[in-house]
Design a protein around this motif. Structure first.
Motif, PDB file in Angstrom:
ATOM      1  N   ASP A  88       0.807  -1.219   0.000  1.00 39.73           N
ATOM      2  CA  ASP A  88       0.000   0.000   0.000  1.00 39.73           C
ATOM      3  C   ASP A  88       0.841   1.271   0.000  1.00 39.73           C
ATOM      4  OD1 ASP A  88      -2.421  -1.415   0.113  1.00 39.73           O
ATOM      5  OD2 ASP A  88      -2.202  -1.671   2.289  1.00 39.73           O
ATOM      6  N   VAL A  89       2.148   1.134   0.229  1.00 39.09           N
ATOM      7  CA  VAL A  89       2.991   2.343   0.286  1.00 39.09           C
ATOM      8  C   VAL A  89       4.244   2.152  -0.571  1.00 39.09           C
ATOM      9  CG1 VAL A  89       2.266   3.054   2.596  1.00 39.09           C
ATOM     10  CG2 VAL A  89       4.241   1.554   2.373  1.00 39.09           C
ATOM     11  N   LEU A  90       4.750   3.272  -1.048  1.00 35.01           N
ATOM     12  CA  LEU A  90       6.046   3.238  -1.725  1.00 35.01           C
ATOM     13  C   LEU A  90       7.114   2.957  -0.668  1.00 35.01           C
ATOM     14  CD1 LEU A  90       7.316   4.447  -4.630  1.00 35.01           C
ATOM     15  CD2 LEU A  90       8.238   6.086  -3.018  1.00 35.01           C
ATOM     16  N   SER A  91       8.045   2.060  -0.971  1.00 35.68           N
ATOM     17  CA  SER A  91       9.182   1.875  -0.061  1.00 35.68           C
ATOM     18  C   SER A  91      10.050   3.119  -0.162  1.00 35.68           C
ATOM     19  CB  SER A  91      10.017   0.670  -0.493  1.00 35.68           C
ATOM     20  OG  SER A  91       9.454  -0.494  -0.015  1.00 35.68           O
ATOM     21  N   PRO A  92      10.284   3.832   0.946  1.00 33.78           N
ATOM     22  CA  PRO A  92      11.065   5.069   0.838  1.00 33.78           C
ATOM     23  C   PRO A  92      12.466   4.794   0.296  1.00 33.78           C
ATOM     24  CG  PRO A  92      10.730   4.471   3.151  1.00 33.78           C
ATOM     25  CD  PRO A  92       9.920   3.517   2.346  1.00 33.78           C
ATOM     26  N   ARG A  93      12.903   5.632  -0.629  1.00 40.86           N
ATOM     27  CA  ARG A  93      14.187   5.435  -1.301  1.00 40.86           C
ATOM     28  C   ARG A  93      15.287   6.235  -0.605  1.00 40.86           C
ATOM     29  NH1 ARG A  93      10.457   2.582  -3.717  1.00 40.86           N
ATOM     30  NH2 ARG A  93      10.510   2.338  -5.995  1.00 40.86           N
ATOM     31  N   PRO A  94      16.535   5.756  -0.698  1.00 41.31           N
ATOM     32  CA  PRO A  94      17.634   6.470  -0.030  1.00 41.31           C
ATOM     33  C   PRO A  94      17.751   7.926  -0.481  1.00 41.31           C
ATOM     34  CG  PRO A  94      18.408   4.391  -0.983  1.00 41.31           C
ATOM     35  CD  PRO A  94      16.977   4.529  -1.381  1.00 41.31           C
ATOM     36  N   GLU A  95      17.499   8.199  -1.765  1.00 43.02           N
ATOM     37  CA  GLU A  95      17.679   9.573  -2.258  1.00 43.02           C
ATOM     38  C   GLU A  95      16.686  10.549  -1.617  1.00 43.02           C
ATOM     39  OE1 GLU A  95      17.315   6.887  -4.128  1.00 43.02           O
ATOM     40  OE2 GLU A  95      15.745   7.114  -5.657  1.00 43.02           O
ATOM     41  N   THR A  96      15.565  10.022  -1.114  1.00 40.29           N
ATOM     42  CA  THR A  96      14.560  10.886  -0.481  1.00 40.29           C
ATOM     43  C   THR A  96      15.064  11.435   0.854  1.00 40.29           C
ATOM     44  OG1 THR A  96      12.850   9.638  -1.621  1.00 40.29           O
ATOM     45  CG2 THR A  96      12.117  10.895   0.270  1.00 40.29           C
ATOM     46  N   GLU A  97      16.131  10.830   1.390  1.00 40.70           N
ATOM     47  CA  GLU A  97      16.708  11.341   2.639  1.00 40.70           C
ATOM     48  C   GLU A  97      17.207  12.785   2.464  1.00 40.70           C
ATOM     49  OE1 GLU A  97      19.549   8.514   4.124  1.00 40.70           O
ATOM     50  OE2 GLU A  97      17.988   7.076   4.657  1.00 40.70           O
ATOM     51  N   LEU A 139       4.309  20.396   6.822  1.00 40.78           N
ATOM     52  CA  LEU A 139       3.277  19.613   6.134  1.00 40.78           C
ATOM     53  C   LEU A 139       3.944  18.694   5.110  1.00 40.78           C
ATOM     54  CD1 LEU A 139       0.259  19.130   5.311  1.00 40.78           C
ATOM     55  CD2 LEU A 139       0.505  21.055   3.729  1.00 40.78           C
ATOM     56  N   ASP A 140       3.558  17.425   5.137  1.00 38.73           N
ATOM     57  CA  ASP A 140       4.084  16.440   4.172  1.00 38.73           C
ATOM     58  C   ASP A 140       2.925  15.988   3.273  1.00 38.73           C
ATOM     59  OD1 ASP A 140       5.449  14.394   2.857  1.00 38.73           O
ATOM     60  OD2 ASP A 140       5.425  13.026   4.583  1.00 38.73           O
ATOM     61  N   LEU A 141       3.015  16.326   2.002  1.00 39.26           N
ATOM     62  CA  LEU A 141       1.932  15.976   1.067  1.00 39.26           C
ATOM     63  C   LEU A 141       2.281  14.682   0.324  1.00 39.26           C
ATOM     64  CD1 LEU A 141       1.173  19.538  -0.391  1.00 39.26           C
ATOM     65  CD2 LEU A 141      -0.167  18.251   1.295  1.00 39.26           C
ATOM     66  N   GLY A 142       1.409  13.684   0.420  1.00 39.64           N
ATOM     67  CA  GLY A 142       1.681  12.382  -0.187  1.00 39.64           C
ATOM     68  C   GLY A 142       2.634  11.617   0.706  1.00 39.64           C
ATOM     69  N   THR A 143       2.219  11.424   1.951  1.00 37.80           N
ATOM     70  CA  THR A 143       3.160  10.949   2.982  1.00 37.80           C
ATOM     71  C   THR A 143       3.529   9.473   2.845  1.00 37.80           C
ATOM     72  OG1 THR A 143       3.636  11.177   5.345  1.00 37.80           O
ATOM     73  CG2 THR A 143       1.471  10.297   4.799  1.00 37.80           C
ATOM     74  N   GLY A 144       2.669   8.658   2.228  1.00 44.58           N
ATOM     75  CA  GLY A 144       2.985   7.231   2.068  1.00 44.58           C
ATOM     76  C   GLY A 144       3.237   6.562   3.413  1.00 44.58           C
ATOM     77  N   SER A 145       4.406   5.974   3.582  1.00 45.85           N
ATOM     78  CA  SER A 145       4.758   5.314   4.856  1.00 45.85           C
ATOM     79  C   SER A 145       4.983   6.320   5.975  1.00 45.85           C
ATOM     80  CB  SER A 145       6.052   4.509   4.671  1.00 45.85           C
ATOM     81  OG  SER A 145       7.121   5.406   4.411  1.00 45.85           O
ATOM     82  N   GLY A 146       5.026   7.612   5.634  1.00 53.79           N
ATOM     83  CA  GLY A 146       5.298   8.644   6.645  1.00 53.79           C
ATOM     84  C   GLY A 146       6.779   8.871   6.859  1.00 53.79           C
ATOM     85  N   ALA A 147       7.610   8.198   6.060  1.00 56.14           N
ATOM     86  CA  ALA A 147       9.058   8.207   6.320  1.00 56.14           C
ATOM     87  C   ALA A 147       9.646   9.619   6.399  1.00 56.14           C
ATOM     88  CB  ALA A 147       9.780   7.398   5.247  1.00 56.14           C
ATOM     89  N   LEU A 183      -3.864  10.549  -0.234  1.00 58.51           N
ATOM     90  CA  LEU A 183      -5.157  10.189  -0.819  1.00 58.51           C
ATOM     91  C   LEU A 183      -5.527   8.760  -0.430  1.00 58.51           C
ATOM     92  CD1 LEU A 183      -7.261  11.433  -2.705  1.00 58.51           C
ATOM     93  CD2 LEU A 183      -5.970  10.555  -4.646  1.00 58.51           C
ATOM     94  N   SER A 184      -4.525   7.964  -0.132  1.00 62.10           N
ATOM     95  CA  SER A 184      -4.753   6.544   0.143  1.00 62.10           C
ATOM     96  C   SER A 184      -4.961   6.287   1.642  1.00 62.10           C
ATOM     97  CB  SER A 184      -3.539   5.745  -0.356  1.00 62.10           C
ATOM     98  OG  SER A 184      -3.483   4.500   0.274  1.00 62.10           O
ATOM     99  N   ALA A 185      -6.153   5.785   1.977  1.00 58.37           N
ATOM    100  CA  ALA A 185      -6.432   5.459   3.387  1.00 58.37           C
ATOM    101  C   ALA A 185      -5.529   4.315   3.845  1.00 58.37           C
ATOM    102  CB  ALA A 185      -7.899   5.065   3.538  1.00 58.37           C
ATOM    103  N   ALA A 186      -5.244   3.384   2.935  1.00 58.88           N
ATOM    104  CA  ALA A 186      -4.400   2.240   3.290  1.00 58.88           C
ATOM    105  C   ALA A 186      -2.978   2.707   3.613  1.00 58.88           C
ATOM    106  CB  ALA A 186      -4.396   1.235   2.141  1.00 58.88           C
ATOM    107  N   ALA A 187      -2.479   3.688   2.854  1.00 57.84           N
ATOM    108  CA  ALA A 187      -1.130   4.216   3.138  1.00 57.84           C
ATOM    109  C   ALA A 187      -1.124   4.908   4.500  1.00 57.84           C
ATOM    110  CB  ALA A 187      -0.710   5.190   2.033  1.00 57.84           C
ATOM    111  N   LEU A 188      -2.182   5.690   4.775  1.00 59.97           N
ATOM    112  CA  LEU A 188      -2.222   6.415   6.055  1.00 59.97           C
ATOM    113  C   LEU A 188      -2.223   5.462   7.249  1.00 59.97           C
ATOM    114  CD1 LEU A 188      -4.694   9.307   5.204  1.00 59.97           C
ATOM    115  CD2 LEU A 188      -2.260   9.521   5.750  1.00 59.97           C
ATOM    116  N   LYS A 189      -2.848   4.301   7.069  1.00 62.25           N
ATOM    117  CA  LYS A 189      -2.863   3.311   8.155  1.00 62.25           C
ATOM    118  C   LYS A 189      -1.416   2.910   8.493  1.00 62.25           C
ATOM    119  CE  LYS A 189      -4.915  -1.198   9.187  1.00 62.25           C
ATOM    120  NZ  LYS A 189      -3.723  -2.041   9.159  1.00 62.25           N
TER     121      LYS A 189
END
Ligand SMILES: C[S@@+](CC[C@H](N)C(=O)[O-])C[C@H]1O[C@@H](n2cnc3c(N)ncnc32)[C@H](O)[C@@H]1O
Length: 282
Positions: free
Chosen positions: A90-99, A118-126, A145-151
């Motif tokens: 349900d979420v993108l695996s956060p990538r090293p470059e996003t650090e 504010l984090d827009l499109g938070t995914g895993s929240g990483a 937008l994804s309830a499953a990602a927010l969980k």
């Protein structure tokens, strides 16, 4: 009977024969996930026999890896900015470059006693959870937008004991938020329609489409966010985006048109455009 070392050798061979890019690392991660041992224990306890249950688990994980399922999904987590974040389909695996986004936000925040981000499109929240975990007085809000990602993001906030400083909202970009923020960050979907057709199996089959698809030219999310961002930033507030390797010029242009200044494109270790920072001074 099979020892840990025998299993490791066998896995490396299978993964190498299957053409996986990092057979040694994959074998170690699969063994760690199946045994519950640390990477060090995989070496120091290499002579120990695996139990029947562990061998079954190992066979299951190996079969999944050979079908292209990423190691993160098999082990159920990804390391990001020195912490472990739960991930699944349900979420993108956060990538090293996003650090880089976390580094830049922390650099800006070190001059502030308190701030709201504010984090827009938070995914895993990483991204936002890493920033909050590295600071004491920063608070934040996160949208997806994804309830499953927010969980998953909420579970990660609980796991890192920072639920008290972050509020999660479901909705599209700014729709569910109000008020102003010191920093708005986003790693939005930015893959073009053409590139989506040629994605590697590991990405296309396992990362959610919603996390990747950026519209015909990959810029839909940037346009949507940039058109409203000034309404949600404090004076001199900062907008930070992750961008695709060839999007520095076009996203800079969108930001200029929307009245942003101090626009700076940052490159990653491979010298590709990777992040853009802009300030709203009006
Ligand atoms: C590239 S992923 C980034 C995830 C995470 N921030 C990271 O860096 O690992 C983009 C995220 O944006 C979310 N998303 C896509 N369209 C959205 C929209 N219209 N409003 C809010 N979130 C959206 C996706 O669900 C996905 O979680």
């Amino acid at each position: 009977m099979m020892t840990i070392t025998d299993a490791k050798r066998g896995l490396i061979k299978q993964f190498r024969d299957a053409g996986l890019v990092a057979p040694d690392l994959d074998a170690r991660a699969i063994l760690v996930a199946a045994t519950g041992f640390t990477p060090t224990e995989i070496i120091t306890r290499g002579g120990e026999d695996l139990s029947g249950d562990t061998i079954c688990l190992l066979e299951d994980y190996t079969a999944r890896r050979l079908t292209g399922e990423p190691v993160d999904h098999i082990q159920g987590f990804r390391e990001f900015y020195g912490r472990r974040f739960k991930v699944n389909n349900d979420v993108l695996s956060p990538r090293p470059e996003t650090e880089m986004l976390v580094d830049k936000a922390l650099e800006i925040l070190k001059f502030k006693d308190a701030a709201h981000i504010l984090d827009l499109g938070t995914g895993s929240g990483a991204i936002i959870l890493s920033i909050l975990a590295e600071t004491n007085a920063i608070t934040g809000e996160a949208v997806d937008l994804s309830a499953a990602a927010l969980k998953i993001a909420k579970e990660n906030a609980d796991a890192h004991d920072i639920s008290g400083r972050v509020t999660f909202h479901q909705g599209s970009w700014f729709t569910p938020v109000s008020g102003c923020f010191d920093i708005i960050l986003s790693n939005p979907p930015y893959i073009t329609a053409t590139a989506m057709e040629n994605l590697e199996k590991e990405v296309k089959g396992f990362d959610p489409d919603l996390a990747l698809r950026g519209g015909t030219d990959g810029l839909d999310a940037y346009r949507a966010i940039i058109s409203k961002a000034a309404n949600y930033l404090v004076p001199h507030g900062t907008l930070l985006f992750e961008i695709g390797y060839d999007q520095g010029e076009t996203v800079s242009h969108l930001l200029e048109e929307a009245g942003f200044s101090d626009i700076f494109v940052h490159q990653d270790l491979s010298a590709h455009d990777r992040m853009i920072k802009a300030v709203f001074n009006l």
